[in-house]
Every structure is written in C-alpha cells, then in structure tokens.
Scaffold this active site. Structure first.
Site, PDB file in Angstrom:
ATOM      1  N   ASP A 108      15.366   3.696  -1.733  1.00 25.58           N
ATOM      2  CA  ASP A 108      15.707   2.963  -0.508  1.00 25.58           C
ATOM      3  C   ASP A 108      15.447   3.805   0.739  1.00 25.58           C
ATOM      4  O   ASP A 108      15.223   3.268   1.818  1.00 25.58           O
ATOM      5  CB  ASP A 108      17.190   2.555  -0.543  1.00 25.58           C
ATOM      6  CG  ASP A 108      17.427   1.441  -1.560  1.00 25.58           C
ATOM      7  OD1 ASP A 108      16.537   0.575  -1.687  1.00 25.58           O
ATOM      8  OD2 ASP A 108      18.473   1.445  -2.236  1.00 25.58           O
TER       9      ASP A 108
ATOM     10  N   PHE B  89      14.777  -7.162  -9.986  1.00 23.87           N
ATOM     11  CA  PHE B  89      15.759  -6.536 -10.864  1.00 23.87           C
ATOM     12  C   PHE B  89      16.900  -6.045  -9.983  1.00 23.87           C
ATOM     13  O   PHE B  89      16.703  -5.761  -8.805  1.00 23.87           O
ATOM     14  CB  PHE B  89      15.137  -5.342 -11.600  1.00 23.87           C
ATOM     15  CG  PHE B  89      14.549  -5.705 -12.934  1.00 23.87           C
ATOM     16  CD1 PHE B  89      13.385  -6.437 -13.018  1.00 23.87           C
ATOM     17  CD2 PHE B  89      15.176  -5.308 -14.118  1.00 23.87           C
ATOM     18  CE1 PHE B  89      12.841  -6.787 -14.252  1.00 23.87           C
ATOM     19  CE2 PHE B  89      14.649  -5.648 -15.350  1.00 23.87           C
ATOM     20  CZ  PHE B  89      13.474  -6.389 -15.418  1.00 23.87           C
TER      21      PHE B  89
ATOM     22  N   ASN C  80      14.825   8.998  -8.631  1.00 27.19           N
ATOM     23  CA  ASN C  80      15.907   8.431  -9.455  1.00 27.19           C
ATOM     24  C   ASN C  80      15.511   8.539 -10.915  1.00 27.19           C
ATOM     25  O   ASN C  80      14.438   9.053 -11.238  1.00 27.19           O
ATOM     26  CB  ASN C  80      16.185   6.980  -9.047  1.00 27.19           C
ATOM     27  CG  ASN C  80      14.937   6.138  -9.167  1.00 27.19           C
ATOM     28  OD1 ASN C  80      14.422   5.931 -10.257  1.00 27.19           O
ATOM     29  ND2 ASN C  80      14.419   5.689  -8.034  1.00 27.19           N
TER      30      ASN C  80
ATOM     31  N   LYS D   1       7.718  25.318   2.066  1.00 22.58           N
ATOM     32  CA  LYS D   1       8.983  25.236   1.325  1.00 22.58           C
ATOM     33  C   LYS D   1      10.134  25.709   2.220  1.00 22.58           C
ATOM     34  O   LYS D   1      10.019  26.755   2.867  1.00 22.58           O
ATOM     35  CB  LYS D   1       8.878  26.122   0.073  1.00 22.58           C
ATOM     36  CG  LYS D   1      10.046  25.999  -0.840  1.00 22.58           C
ATOM     37  CD  LYS D   1       9.859  26.856  -2.079  1.00 22.58           C
ATOM     38  CE  LYS D   1      11.180  26.957  -2.801  1.00 22.58           C
ATOM     39  NZ  LYS D   1      11.190  28.010  -3.802  1.00 22.58           N
TER      40      LYS D   1
ATOM     41  N   LYS E  18      21.561 -10.551  -3.956  1.00 24.60           N
ATOM     42  CA  LYS E  18      20.162 -10.106  -3.832  1.00 24.60           C
ATOM     43  C   LYS E  18      19.181 -11.257  -4.063  1.00 24.60           C
ATOM     44  O   LYS E  18      18.146 -11.341  -3.410  1.00 24.60           O
ATOM     45  CB  LYS E  18      19.882  -8.946  -4.803  1.00 24.60           C
ATOM     46  CG  LYS E  18      20.558  -7.662  -4.351  1.00 24.60           C
ATOM     47  CD  LYS E  18      20.346  -6.491  -5.302  1.00 24.60           C
ATOM     48  CE  LYS E  18      21.130  -5.283  -4.821  1.00 24.60           C
ATOM     49  NZ  LYS E  18      21.141  -4.159  -5.759  1.00 24.60           N
TER      50      LYS E  18
ATOM     51  N   LYS F  95      16.762 -12.000  -0.966  1.00 17.80           N
ATOM     52  CA  LYS F  95      15.331 -11.697  -1.117  1.00 17.80           C
ATOM     53  C   LYS F  95      14.506 -12.944  -1.459  1.00 17.80           C
ATOM     54  O   LYS F  95      13.329 -12.830  -1.751  1.00 17.80           O
ATOM     55  CB  LYS F  95      15.143 -10.585  -2.154  1.00 17.80           C
ATOM     56  CG  LYS F  95      15.913  -9.306  -1.780  1.00 17.80           C
ATOM     57  CD  LYS F  95      15.545  -8.095  -2.609  1.00 17.80           C
ATOM     58  CE  LYS F  95      16.484  -6.938  -2.264  1.00 17.80           C
ATOM     59  NZ  LYS F  95      15.947  -5.632  -2.572  1.00 17.80           N
TER      60      LYS F  95
HETATM   61  O1  PMT Z   1      12.495   2.483 -15.878  1.00 15.36           O
HETATM   62  P1  PMT Z   1      13.642   2.434 -16.879  1.00 15.36           P
HETATM   63  O2  PMT Z   1      14.143   3.808 -17.234  1.00 15.36           O
HETATM   64  O3  PMT Z   1      13.298   1.606 -18.087  1.00 15.36           O
HETATM   65  O4  PMT Z   1      14.865   1.719 -16.163  1.00 15.36           O
HETATM   66  C1  PMT Z   1      14.769   0.361 -15.810  1.00 15.36           C
HETATM   67  C2  PMT Z   1      15.432   0.056 -14.459  1.00 15.36           C
HETATM   68  C3  PMT Z   1      16.931   0.299 -14.593  1.00 15.36           C
HETATM   69  C4  PMT Z   1      14.876   0.947 -13.362  1.00 15.36           C
HETATM   70  C5  PMT Z   1      15.096  -1.434 -14.139  1.00 15.36           C
HETATM   71  O5  PMT Z   1      15.542  -2.228 -15.192  1.00 15.36           O
HETATM   72  C6  PMT Z   1      15.731  -1.861 -12.815  1.00 15.36           C
HETATM   73  O6  PMT Z   1      16.872  -2.259 -12.742  1.00 15.36           O
HETATM   74  N1  PMT Z   1      14.929  -1.799 -11.703  1.00 15.36           N
HETATM   75  C7  PMT Z   1      15.358  -2.120 -10.353  1.00 15.36           C
HETATM   76  C8  PMT Z   1      16.078  -0.948  -9.781  1.00 15.36           C
HETATM   77  C9  PMT Z   1      16.437  -1.158  -8.331  1.00 15.36           C
HETATM   78  O7  PMT Z   1      15.827  -0.569  -7.472  1.00 15.36           O
HETATM   79  O8  PMT Z   1      17.375  -2.034  -8.122  1.00 15.36           O
HETATM   80  P2  PMT Z   1      17.929  -2.424  -6.624  1.00 15.36           P
HETATM   81  O9  PMT Z   1      19.102  -3.250  -6.922  1.00 15.36           O
HETATM   82  O10 PMT Z   1      18.082  -1.206  -5.803  1.00 15.36           O
HETATM   83  O11 PMT Z   1      16.763  -3.295  -5.998  1.00 15.36           O
HETATM   84  C10 PMT Z   1      16.696  -4.718  -6.126  1.00 15.36           C
HETATM   85  C11 PMT Z   1      15.252  -5.158  -6.210  1.00 15.36           C
HETATM   86  O12 PMT Z   1      14.565  -4.840  -4.990  1.00 15.36           O
HETATM   87  C12 PMT Z   1      14.464  -4.517  -7.333  1.00 15.36           C
HETATM   88  O13 PMT Z   1      13.632  -5.490  -7.914  1.00 15.36           O
HETATM   89  C13 PMT Z   1      13.636  -3.449  -6.608  1.00 15.36           C
HETATM   90  O14 PMT Z   1      12.382  -3.220  -7.290  1.00 15.36           O
HETATM   91  C14 PMT Z   1      13.410  -4.083  -5.249  1.00 15.36           C
HETATM   92  N2  PMT Z   1      13.273  -3.093  -4.156  1.00 15.36           N
HETATM   93  C15 PMT Z   1      14.258  -2.179  -3.933  1.00 15.36           C
HETATM   94  C16 PMT Z   1      14.112  -1.289  -2.898  1.00 15.36           C
HETATM   95  C17 PMT Z   1      12.949  -1.343  -2.088  1.00 15.36           C
HETATM   96  N3  PMT Z   1      12.770  -0.492  -1.091  1.00 15.36           N
HETATM   97  N4  PMT Z   1      11.999  -2.257  -2.342  1.00 15.36           N
HETATM   98  C18 PMT Z   1      12.141  -3.144  -3.350  1.00 15.36           C
HETATM   99  O15 PMT Z   1      11.269  -3.984  -3.584  1.00 15.36           O
END
Ligand code: PMT
Length: 402
Positions: free
Chosen positions: A280, A327, A211, A290, A341, A345
């Site tokens: 995810d 986040f 991403n 490849k 969330k 979580k």
């Molecule tokens: O790195 P930058 O370019 O500065 O950009 C910042 C950002 C946009 C990446 C950051 O601010 C941000 O939003 N990060 C979380 C992105 C994310 O994966 O969001 P989500 O809504 O999909 O996940 C929710 C939370 O679960 C997040 O805290 C994530 O870290 C966590 N997660 C998600 C998937 C996973 N398999 N395990 C997790 O722990």
C-alpha cells in the site's frame, strides 16, 4: 478430495528414444495421482529401458508385442484401445509419428492408435534436424488433422549434443496437457489477467519494504485458468515459483511497475483477478547509497502506492467487462472488510482469506476462503490445497461470467 486423474485409464505408449527414461517419471507421477496406467512399448523402446521398470512403476503388465504367448483368447489390441480414457505417446519418435501419419499397423502401439477412439496426446522427442525435417513436420500436421494433439518439444541441449528443438517437454508441462483432457474447457475464448506475489519497494540498494506473499495462490489461479482453456497473462511480483506452462509472464518488482503492467493489459482482458499483495505504501525517497547505521532513530517517509484494483473498478463504472475479482487479506472482521472492499472497488467478486492461521493465506500450501459476489451473496469454501481452491474460485467466476 480426489485428484483430477483418480481412476482415469491411461494407455501410455513408449517409443525408442533416449528420452524413454523420462517416461518412467511420468508413469510414476500418474500412478501417484491415482491414474490406472497400462504401458505399451515398441520393440525399439525396450532397448532403452526395460519393460520391468514400467511394470514395477505401473503395477501392471507391460505390453510389447501383438503375438505375446500369454495373451490367450483375448484380443489385446481391441481391449486395451477400447478401455482407455486417454492415449499418451511419449516419447514419440520420427518413426512412430511417420507410421501413425500413414496408418501403418505393424506393431502393437500403432495398432492400438488405429483401433482406439479416445483422445491421443503425442509428445515428440528427437534430434532437432529430424524434428524440423519437412517429412516429420508434414507427418505431425497429418496427426493433427486426425484429431490427435501434438505437444511441441522444447528447445535445449539434446542427447546427441546438438542445441535445438526436440527435447521431450518436462513433466509439469505434460501434466497440464494430460489434466486438461479431463477438465471442462469453460474458459475457452476468455483472456484472463491475473496478478500474483508481493511487490518490493526499495528504500536503499540493500533494503526494501515487502510482505510474505509467495505467489502460490495467484500461480495456482493462472495454472487452473490455462488448463480450463483461457489465454492467461500473469503479472507477478518477485516469486520463487516456476511460471505455469503456457501462460504469458510479465515480471515486475514494485507496485508502480505492477500498476503499469496491469493497466497496459487491462483492455484486452475479459476477467481480471488481483491476487497480488501490492504494497500500500512505498518509501518517499529511494536512497542511492546504503543508509549507514548512526545509533540514533531515523524517520522513513512512506507515500501511498496507487490502488490498482480501485482504479480498474472506477474505469469500469457500469460496464460489464472485464469481470473484476479482488482478494482481501484480513486478520479480523473478515466479512465486513470484504463487503466494504467489494463496494469501494466496484468488484464482481471478492475472495477473503484469513492471514492469521498457519494453513491459510500467505505462504501456505492450503487456503480457506469466503467469497462475496456482486449481489452480496456469501459463500464459505472448505480448507483445500491452493490448486483446489483456485478450481472452486474459477467455478464461481464462470457462473458470474455467464
Ligand atoms: O501469495 P501467497 O503466499 O499464496 O498468498 C496469497 C495471498 C494471501 C497474498 C492472496 O490470497 C491475497 O489475499 N492477496 C491479496 C492481498 C492484499 O493485498 O489484500 P488487500 O486487502 O490489501 O487488498 C485488496 C485488493 O486490492 C487485492 O485484490 C489487492 O491485490 C488489491 N490492491 C491492493 C493494494 C493496491 N495498492 N492495489 C491493489 O490493487
């Protein structure tokens, strides 16, 4: 928003070392950050860089001697020492360090240190044998006993051709030390575990699923937490950003590696902040070779990665520690998704950012976030640089952590 150094009066002492030329960049950066910088040079320093260089960069008179003709009635040493908020000595030579350790006052710089009562930061730079010599080490120890902060020089190639410890630290490290003098130490004693950046999920030796996370937000959170006194462990997916000075870095590639690294450190943390954009899903099979173009469509099986934050939330159950911050990267229904969330979580705080705008979310230098805390209180923060945004997020976390 004002910079953290705006209006701060910094007395900048420069000693006779080849590293004196690097002090020019530091002075320029401090002035750019709106600090008021007055430069004091030892006589030896003026042989390496002219006072005119520092006068031009600081926009102020440079002080070199105790008995300068135009000093008039004013007692320069007392006035300068009294008026400053911070005294930086960089580069600090073995000679000046020895003088300060023994209370000598035979030049303006050493007089100012004795006459002042502000915080003193000493940045040594010299040949590594000189630095490691018992006399220098004993003198540095004394300076610390007097309450001065000594910033250990770096390892590397020295001007004399030797390899070893003794190189003046770079500006980024110096900046953090200087800024932290003016920063509340409200994370002192706390261990914070932060994740940042994307994950790379390989499909074959050439291709991967990822991403657009740059790591900027997570690295800013780590930098600010370190500055505010925390021990910081930063688990980062691939990112082009230099590690913030003083943080413990753990570099990972995949979501599984991030999961393993976070779970290995989780128990030592008081606060966990998941700013990483963890993929995810990952490809079900990783091809050893490849995949060749065949001209027809192919199917790619994706299997879910572990949700690290959800696992932490589950492990925590009703315990108080660690404080969990997530986040949410959203393109619509931001607040509803954030709330969902937060609950799902078991978080203490969720930081919601919009990933559609060009000056928020992925890759941007700025961010505009909303916070929802464990009591479902919503707070919208203004558009700011990611560093300022990190400051405001830590303010909220510190409040929740009381
Ligand atoms: O790195 P930058 O370019 O500065 O950009 C910042 C950002 C946009 C990446 C950051 O601010 C941000 O939003 N990060 C979380 C992105 C994310 O994966 O969001 P989500 O809504 O999909 O996940 C929710 C939370 O679960 C997040 O805290 C994530 O870290 C966590 N997660 C998600 C998937 C996973 N398999 N395990 C997790 O722990």
């Amino acid at each position: 928003m004002k910079t953290l150094l705006a209006g701060k009066k910094i007395l900048f002492g420069i000693c006779g070392s080849i590293a004196a030329y690097k002090a020019a960049e530091w002075v320029r950066e401090l002035v750019k950050a709106e600090a008021e910088v007055s430069v004091v040079m030892t006589e030896a320093a003026t042989h390496f860089v002219s006072g005119l260089t520092f006068a031009s960069l600081s926009g102020r008179r440079v002080y070199t001697g105790m008995f300068e003709k135009d000093a008039g009635e004013e007692m320069t040493h007392i006035t300068l020492a009294r008026e400053c908020d911070l005294f930086v000595i960089a580069p600090a030579t073995a000679q000046t360090i020895a003088k300060l350790a023994h209370g000598f006052a035979d030049d303006l710089l050493s007089v100012l240190v004795l006459a002042g009562n502000t915080k003193v930061l000493v940045f040594p730079a010299m040949n590594s044998n000189m630095y490691c010599h018992k006399a220098t080490q004993a003198n540095l120890f004394k300076l610390q006993e007097y309450g001065y902060t000594v910033i250990e020089p770096e390892q590397g190639k020295l001007a004399c051709g030797d390899d070893g410890v003794g190189r003046l630290v770079d500006w980024k490290t110096a900046r953090e030390k200087i800024v932290s003098v003016f920063t509340r130490q409200d994370l002192q004693g706390q261990t914070v575990l932060i994740s940042a950046g994307p994950t790379w999920e390989s499909y074959d030796p050439a291709r991967l699923l990822s991403n657009r996370s740059s790591g900027k937000m997570g690295y800013a959170l780590a930098r600010v937490a370190k500055r505010r006194g925390a021990r910081v462990i930063l688990v980062s997916g691939p990112s082009a950003i230099d590690p913030p000075p003083g943080v413990e870095m753990i570099n990972v590639m995949t979501g599984i590696e991030m999961h393993d690294a976070i779970l290995a450190k989780y128990e030592s943390a008081d606060i966990v902040v998941m700013a990483a954009a963890v993929s995810d899903y990952r490809p079900g099979k990783k091809m050893k070779q490849k995949v060749k173009k065949s001209g027809t469509s192919i199917e790619l099986e994706l299997i879910p990665n572990p949700d690290i934050l959800k696992i932490l939330g589950y492990k925590k159950k009703k315990a108080i520690r660690p404080l969990l911050v997530g986040f949410a990267a959203e393109s619509k229904g931001h607040v509803e998704e954030g709330r969902r969330k937060l609950k799902e979580k078991n978080l203490d705080l969720i930081v919601i950012n919009d990933i559609i705008g060009t000056d928020t979310g992925f890759g941007a230098d700025t961010n505009e976030v909303s916070l929802i805390d464990r009591n479902y209180q919503l707070e919208k923060l203004p558009l700011r640089s990611k560093e300022e945004c990190a400051e405001m997020i830590w303010d909220k976390i510190v409040n929740l952590n009381r």
